[in-house]
Design a protein around this motif. Structure first.
Motif, PDB file in Angstrom:
ATOM      1  N   UNK A  23       0.799  -1.121  -0.011  1.00  0.00           N
ATOM      2  CA  UNK A  23       0.070   0.041   0.001  1.00  0.00           C
ATOM      3  C   UNK A  23       0.836   1.166  -0.118  1.00  0.00           C
ATOM      4  N   UNK A  24       2.011   1.341   0.823  1.00  0.00           N
ATOM      5  CA  UNK A  24       2.555   2.506   0.979  1.00  0.00           C
ATOM      6  C   UNK A  24       3.907   2.615   0.103  1.00  0.00           C
ATOM      7  N   UNK A  25       3.832   2.708  -1.170  1.00  0.00           N
ATOM      8  CA  UNK A  25       4.892   2.869  -2.312  1.00  0.00           C
ATOM      9  C   UNK A  25       5.756   3.939  -2.007  1.00  0.00           C
ATOM     10  N   UNK A  26       5.437   4.765  -1.320  1.00  0.00           N
ATOM     11  CA  UNK A  26       6.464   6.105  -1.120  1.00  0.00           C
ATOM     12  C   UNK A  26       7.837   5.178  -0.375  1.00  0.00           C
ATOM     13  N   UNK A  27       7.631   4.159   0.260  1.00  0.00           N
ATOM     14  CA  UNK A  27       8.873   3.864   1.195  1.00  0.00           C
ATOM     15  C   UNK A  27       9.940   2.965   0.298  1.00  0.00           C
ATOM     16  N   UNK A  28       9.432   2.002  -0.509  1.00  0.00           N
ATOM     17  CA  UNK A  28      10.385   1.105  -0.992  1.00  0.00           C
ATOM     18  C   UNK A  28      11.179   2.019  -2.212  1.00  0.00           C
ATOM     19  N   UNK A  29      10.884   3.251  -2.572  1.00  0.00           N
ATOM     20  CA  UNK A  29      11.623   3.822  -3.908  1.00  0.00           C
ATOM     21  C   UNK A  29      11.723   5.341  -3.236  1.00  0.00           C
ATOM     22  N   UNK A  30      13.005   5.653  -4.112  1.00  0.00           N
ATOM     23  CA  UNK A  30      13.207   6.986  -4.038  1.00  0.00           C
ATOM     24  C   UNK A  30      13.554   7.577  -5.355  1.00  0.00           C
ATOM     25  N   UNK A  31      12.956   8.850  -5.670  1.00  0.00           N
ATOM     26  CA  UNK A  31      13.286   9.423  -7.178  1.00  0.00           C
ATOM     27  C   UNK A  31      13.607  10.738  -6.754  1.00  0.00           C
ATOM     28  N   UNK A  32      15.078  11.050  -7.292  1.00  0.00           N
ATOM     29  CA  UNK A  32      15.552  12.133  -7.199  1.00  0.00           C
ATOM     30  C   UNK A  32      16.307  12.564  -8.576  1.00  0.00           C
ATOM     31  N   UNK A  33      15.723  13.630  -9.398  1.00  0.00           N
ATOM     32  CA  UNK A  33      15.860  13.950 -10.836  1.00  0.00           C
ATOM     33  C   UNK A  33      15.758  12.703 -11.605  1.00  0.00           C
ATOM     34  N   UNK A  34      16.783  12.266 -12.280  1.00  0.00           N
ATOM     35  CA  UNK A  34      16.654  11.288 -13.236  1.00  0.00           C
ATOM     36  C   UNK A  34      17.006   9.794 -12.542  1.00  0.00           C
ATOM     37  N   UNK A  35      17.081   9.786 -11.308  1.00  0.00           N
ATOM     38  CA  UNK A  35      17.791   8.651 -10.325  1.00  0.00           C
ATOM     39  C   UNK A  35      16.667   7.841  -9.709  1.00  0.00           C
ATOM     40  N   UNK A  36      16.371   6.726 -10.029  1.00  0.00           N
ATOM     41  CA  UNK A  36      15.443   5.923  -9.521  1.00  0.00           C
ATOM     42  C   UNK A  36      16.316   5.057  -8.290  1.00  0.00           C
ATOM     43  N   UNK A  37      15.828   4.924  -7.145  1.00  0.00           N
ATOM     44  CA  UNK A  37      16.682   4.141  -6.179  1.00  0.00           C
ATOM     45  C   UNK A  37      15.745   3.086  -5.380  1.00  0.00           C
ATOM     46  N   UNK A  38      16.011   1.904  -5.402  1.00  0.00           N
ATOM     47  CA  UNK A  38      15.163   1.050  -4.693  1.00  0.00           C
ATOM     48  C   UNK A  38      15.933   1.121  -3.152  1.00  0.00           C
ATOM     49  N   UNK A  39      14.921   1.525  -2.195  1.00  0.00           N
ATOM     50  CA  UNK A  39      15.251   1.690  -0.968  1.00  0.00           C
ATOM     51  C   UNK A  39      15.208   0.299  -0.196  1.00  0.00           C
ATOM     52  N   UNK A  40      15.749   0.549   1.132  1.00  0.00           N
ATOM     53  CA  UNK A  40      15.812  -0.708   2.128  1.00  0.00           C
ATOM     54  C   UNK A  40      15.034  -0.249   3.321  1.00  0.00           C
ATOM     55  N   UNK A  41      14.144  -1.134   3.795  1.00  0.00           N
ATOM     56  CA  UNK A  41      13.187  -0.831   4.730  1.00  0.00           C
ATOM     57  C   UNK A  41      13.562  -1.673   5.974  1.00  0.00           C
ATOM     58  N   UNK A  42      13.502  -0.771   7.185  1.00  0.00           N
ATOM     59  CA  UNK A  42      14.389  -1.403   8.231  1.00  0.00           C
ATOM     60  C   UNK A  42      13.310  -2.664   8.941  1.00  0.00           C
ATOM     61  N   UNK A  43      12.061  -2.459   8.905  1.00  0.00           N
ATOM     62  CA  UNK A  43      10.924  -3.336   9.274  1.00  0.00           C
ATOM     63  C   UNK A  43      11.216  -4.821   8.307  1.00  0.00           C
ATOM     64  N   UNK A  44      11.675  -5.904   8.663  1.00  0.00           N
ATOM     65  CA  UNK A  44      11.761  -6.880   8.051  1.00  0.00           C
ATOM     66  C   UNK A  44      10.902  -7.619   7.140  1.00  0.00           C
ATOM     67  N   UNK A  45       9.571  -7.218   7.746  1.00  0.00           N
ATOM     68  CA  UNK A  45       8.372  -7.716   7.090  1.00  0.00           C
ATOM     69  C   UNK A  45       8.229  -7.009   5.658  1.00  0.00           C
ATOM     70  N   UNK A  46       8.850  -5.795   5.715  1.00  0.00           N
ATOM     71  CA  UNK A  46       8.560  -4.942   4.694  1.00  0.00           C
ATOM     72  C   UNK A  46       9.496  -4.820   3.489  1.00  0.00           C
ATOM     73  N   UNK A  47      10.635  -5.606   3.714  1.00  0.00           N
ATOM     74  CA  UNK A  47      11.501  -5.887   2.532  1.00  0.00           C
ATOM     75  C   UNK A  47      11.015  -6.476   1.453  1.00  0.00           C
TER      76      UNK A  47
END
Length: 312
Positions: free
Chosen positions: A89-113
């Motif tokens: 549901x909360x797709x803000x957290x697993x991805x970061x977009x800065x300019x033309x750079x897409x970054x696959x983030x890493x979440x601290x809560x293991x169940x959200x990996x």
């Protein structure tokens, strides 16, 4: 959507103190059941409200992408101690977009990996359009009670806010989401093109965007209690609309979807905030979202822009 399983008798961990009060009080009633079974009415409302959110920008000509459903085996990934939790549901957290750079983030809560799996087709499409793509190194998972002492870097989209060439990265003293090493990793990856600023936040919230919305340059909605070292300098001299910590946690009052400078989407319950924004010549739209905010996420948490201008 969201499905939740918890072992019977398990209480909400102190590491999850950022959850709204009604959710912290609920786990015993839902123990051992999928959320769709434990609370079918709430689950149905959440589905309807997420679909309503997706229709809103689509109706304005915005191309809306959705994460794919997880496969049969993916929900069990990173399962620990019998707990099983799945959320798309909360797709803000697993991805970061800065300019033309897409970054696959890493979440601290293991169940959200595992949320990254459902978004990888979206990442691939961005790369096909010419975006740069990076992945934060995934850490070893730890039990929820040990989240605060886990070794990162941790970097979550809800903690990242892009203000021109300045990038704010919140990291909580409670150790529930991003950490300082995650902010430093981002600074190294972005290089001299951007200025990355670490912003300490209270352990009562999970992300920076729980209590900060940059409505337009010079105007922001802010929860001052969220910032133990003071409001970030990049917005401190702006006109600030204040919201309280309890509303930021329970109603996600500081977490809105900014459609463009001076145009926002807010939860329909936040009538006072809507009036304050309208009085400042902001165009305000409202939708119901109370069933979704029970899981500590608002409108900003439930979307992420995939195309940004450089510097935005």
């Amino acid at each position: 959507m969201i499905e939740v399983w918890r072992p019977k008798g398990r209480q909400t961990s102190g590491s999850l103190r950022f959850l709204p009060e009604r959710t912290r009080e609920d786990p015993p009633r839902r123990a051992g059941k999928p959320w769709s079974d434990a609370d079918p009415e709430g689950y149905t409302r959440s589905v309807e409200q997420i679909e309503g959110l997706a229709r809103f920008p689509a109706g304005r000509g915005v191309v809306v992408h959705r994460p794919r459903e997880l496969t049969e085996s993916e929900p069990a990934a990173y399962e620990r101690d019998g707990d099983r939790f799945s959320m798309q549901t909360f797709v803000r957290d697993p991805v970061i977009v800065v300019g033309d750079h897409v970054i696959e983030a890493v979440l601290r809560l293991p169940a959200r990996f595992k949320e990254r799996f459902g978004l990888r087709p979206v990442f691939a499409e961005a790369v096909s359009r010419g975006a740069r793509y990076s992945v934060v190194p995934p850490p070893s998972p730890v039990p929820v009670p040990e989240l605060a002492s886990a070794t990162g870097p941790f970097l979550e989209g809800g903690d990242v806010m892009v203000l021109g060439r300045d990038v704010l990265v919140g990291h909580g003293r409670g150790g529930a989401a991003s950490d300082a090493e995650g902010a430093r990793w981002l600074a190294r990856r972005l290089g001299d093109e951007y200025r990355v600023h670490e912003v300490p936040i209270s352990d009562q919230v999970i992300h920076l965007d729980d209590g900060l919305t940059a409505v337009r340059e010079g105007l922001a909605v802010v929860c001052r209690e969220q910032f133990p070292d003071g409001v970030p300098a990049q917005v401190a001299d702006w006109e600030l609309i204040d919201v309280g910590l309890r509303d930021a946690v329970n109603l996600l009052s500081g977490n809105s979807l900014v459609l463009g400078p001076g145009e926002v989407l807010v939860d329909e319950r936040l009538t006072g905030l809507a009036e304050a924004l309208t009085a400042r010549n902001v165009t305000v739209h409202t939708l119901p979202f109370e069933a979704v905010t029970a899981f500590a996420g608002g409108f900003r948490c439930a979307h992420h822009p995939l195309v940004r201008e450089l510097g935005a």
